[in-house]
Scaffold this motif. Structure first.
Motif, short mmCIF file in Angstrom:
data_model
loop_
_atom_site.label_atom_id
_atom_site.label_comp_id
_atom_site.label_asym_id
_atom_site.label_seq_id
_atom_site.Cartn_x
_atom_site.Cartn_y
_atom_site.Cartn_z
N LEU A 202 4.64 93.63 -0.61
CA LEU A 202 6.06 93.98 -0.61
C LEU A 202 6.83 93.30 0.52
CD1 LEU A 202 5.84 97.78 -1.46
CD2 LEU A 202 6.57 95.93 -2.95
N VAL A 203 6.15 92.91 1.57
CA VAL A 203 6.79 92.17 2.67
C VAL A 203 5.87 91.01 3.05
CG1 VAL A 203 7.97 94.23 3.55
CG2 VAL A 203 5.77 93.52 4.54
N PRO A 204 6.41 89.98 3.69
CA PRO A 204 5.57 88.84 4.08
C PRO A 204 4.52 89.24 5.11
CG PRO A 204 7.92 88.29 4.19
CD PRO A 204 7.83 89.77 4.01
N ALA A 205 3.36 88.58 5.04
CA ALA A 205 2.33 88.79 6.05
C ALA A 205 2.76 88.07 7.33
CB ALA A 205 0.99 88.23 5.56
N PRO A 206 2.90 88.80 8.44
CA PRO A 206 3.42 88.19 9.66
C PRO A 206 2.65 86.97 10.15
CG PRO A 206 3.42 90.58 9.85
CD PRO A 206 2.68 90.25 8.59
N ASP A 207 1.33 86.97 10.05
CA ASP A 207 0.54 85.85 10.53
C ASP A 207 0.86 84.57 9.76
OD1 ASP A 207 -0.68 87.37 12.45
OD2 ASP A 207 -2.52 87.72 11.30
N GLU A 208 1.06 84.69 8.46
CA GLU A 208 1.37 83.52 7.65
C GLU A 208 2.75 82.97 8.00
OE1 GLU A 208 0.90 84.50 3.56
OE2 GLU A 208 -1.20 85.11 3.78
N VAL A 209 3.70 83.86 8.21
CA VAL A 209 5.04 83.43 8.60
C VAL A 209 4.99 82.76 9.97
CG1 VAL A 209 7.38 84.21 9.17
CG2 VAL A 209 6.19 85.19 7.21
N ARG A 210 4.20 83.31 10.87
CA ARG A 210 4.13 82.76 12.22
C ARG A 210 3.57 81.33 12.21
NH1 ARG A 210 2.15 85.68 17.78
NH2 ARG A 210 2.80 83.98 19.16
N GLU A 211 2.57 81.07 11.40
CA GLU A 211 2.00 79.72 11.34
C GLU A 211 3.05 78.71 10.90
OE1 GLU A 211 -1.40 79.78 8.84
OE2 GLU A 211 -2.56 81.12 10.14
N ARG A 212 3.81 79.04 9.88
CA ARG A 212 4.85 78.13 9.39
C ARG A 212 5.98 78.01 10.41
NH1 ARG A 212 6.40 80.41 3.68
NH2 ARG A 212 7.77 78.60 3.71
N TRP A 213 6.32 79.12 11.05
CA TRP A 213 7.35 79.10 12.09
C TRP A 213 6.95 78.17 13.23
CZ3 TRP A 213 6.90 80.52 17.24
CH2 TRP A 213 8.08 80.73 17.94
N GLN A 214 5.71 78.27 13.66
CA GLN A 214 5.22 77.44 14.76
C GLN A 214 5.35 75.96 14.42
OE1 GLN A 214 3.83 78.85 17.71
NE2 GLN A 214 3.85 76.78 18.59
N ARG A 215 4.98 75.59 13.20
CA ARG A 215 5.08 74.19 12.78
C ARG A 215 6.53 73.72 12.76
NH1 ARG A 215 1.17 75.84 8.94
NH2 ARG A 215 2.75 75.91 7.29
N GLU A 216 7.40 74.53 12.19
CA GLU A 216 8.80 74.15 12.06
C GLU A 216 9.47 74.00 13.43
OE1 GLU A 216 11.15 76.62 9.62
OE2 GLU A 216 10.09 76.14 7.76
N VAL A 217 9.30 75.00 14.28
CA VAL A 217 9.96 74.97 15.58
C VAL A 217 9.39 73.84 16.44
CG1 VAL A 217 10.40 76.28 17.69
CG2 VAL A 217 10.54 77.42 15.49
N THR A 218 8.10 73.64 16.38
CA THR A 218 7.49 72.54 17.14
C THR A 218 8.07 71.20 16.73
OG1 THR A 218 5.42 73.76 17.47
CG2 THR A 218 5.32 71.36 17.66
N GLU A 219 8.30 71.01 15.44
CA GLU A 219 8.86 69.74 14.96
C GLU A 219 10.25 69.51 15.54
OE1 GLU A 219 11.26 67.06 12.75
OE2 GLU A 219 11.52 69.25 12.57
N VAL A 220 11.07 70.57 15.61
CA VAL A 220 12.42 70.43 16.17
C VAL A 220 12.35 70.13 17.66
CG1 VAL A 220 14.63 71.57 16.56
CG2 VAL A 220 13.41 71.95 14.42
#
Length: 266
Positions: A202-220
């Motif tokens: 019903l809600v996103p798994a926080p660990d999965e969101v964090r992995e994608r967040w880390q990649r995105e923010v690191t790229e910026v």
């Protein structure tokens, strides 16, 4: 097991799920409300008129998110509290926003750093939440993901612009990242309610969101020629109602008119 027992168990499970959803939507709504209040403080103080308008429009979007989420939470928790009740009639310990959203604005680069961290999280979280099996929540999340996508682009642009600008702008942008980064971990904390809802899809798994967040923010950050911070500590407690000293001042300002004129209508 009798039919009555089965029906009672199902009803109980539904109530429990709704209370979990109420807690989650309350946290998201408080994040949006508190961050909107912080961003409003830049009006007439931003580096340019264009940024006055940009930050005020972002704040208005967040206020709209807060209204929907707080209304939803008040209905799901069974109390029937309105968005105004939840925004204006709770004390600080009842707020569930992350500490990241309540931190003082600092200089413009500090605010940009906070926006970078928050908007990438919110965009990913809402995009995933748009597939939720709760129709009302899914519909809201789809709209919010689109709006936060514009907020993210704004934060990305300023991060790169400041990072590749002058030596002073680069220093300030790096300082902003260093200051805000330890507070980002709380965005991905999973309490029991989140864990149950994530297990149910019903809600996103926080660990999965964090992995994608880390990649995105690191790229910026890399594009901006800056360094990804590696903090030795991380902040927490906001989701459980433990807030900073500065939050009391923010809340007093946010609630001042409503408390001065209780029951007033516009």
């Amino acid at each position: 097991m009798t039919a009555d027992t089965t029906a009672g168990a199902a009803a109980g499970a539904t109530v429990a799920r709704e209370h979990d959803l109420a807690r989650c939507t309350l946290g998201l709504g408080d994040d949006a409300l508190v961050l909107a209040q912080r961003l409003c403080a830049w009006i007439t103080r931003a580096p340019s008129i264009e940024e006055d308008l940009a930050l005020s429009n972002i704040a208005l979007d967040l206020l709209g998110h807060a209204r929907v989420l707080l209304t939803m939470s008040g209905r799901l928790d069974g109390t029937g509290r309105s968005e105004d009740d939840l925004a204006y009639l709770r004390d600080g310990r009842e707020f569930r926003n992350t500490l990241l959203t309540e931190l003082p604005n600092g200089d413009f680069a500090v605010t940009v750093a906070r926006q970078l961290l928050y908007t990438h999280y919110a965009r990913l979280h809402y995009a995933e939440l748009a597939g939720c099996a709760v129709p009302e929540l899914a519909a809201f999340a789809g709209r919010a993901a689109t709006e936060v996508g514009y907020h993210r682009a704004h934060a990305d642009g300023w991060t790169v612009r400041l990072g590749l600008g002058t030596a002073e702008s680069r220093r300030r942008m790096q300082d902003g990242l260093d200051r805000m980064w330890p507070y980002a971990a709380e965005l991905f904390e999973a309490d029991e309610a989140v864990a149950r809802l994530a297990a149910a899809g019903l809600v996103p798994a926080p660990d999965e969101v964090r992995e994608r967040w880390q990649r995105e923010v690191t790229e910026v950050v890399d594009r901006a020629g800056l360094r990804v911070p590696e903090p030795s500590w991380s902040a927490g407690g906001g989701r459980d109602g433990r807030h900073s000293e500065e939050f009391g001042l923010l809340l007093a300002e946010l609630q001042s008119v409503h408390r001065q004129y209780p029951g007033g209508v516009w």
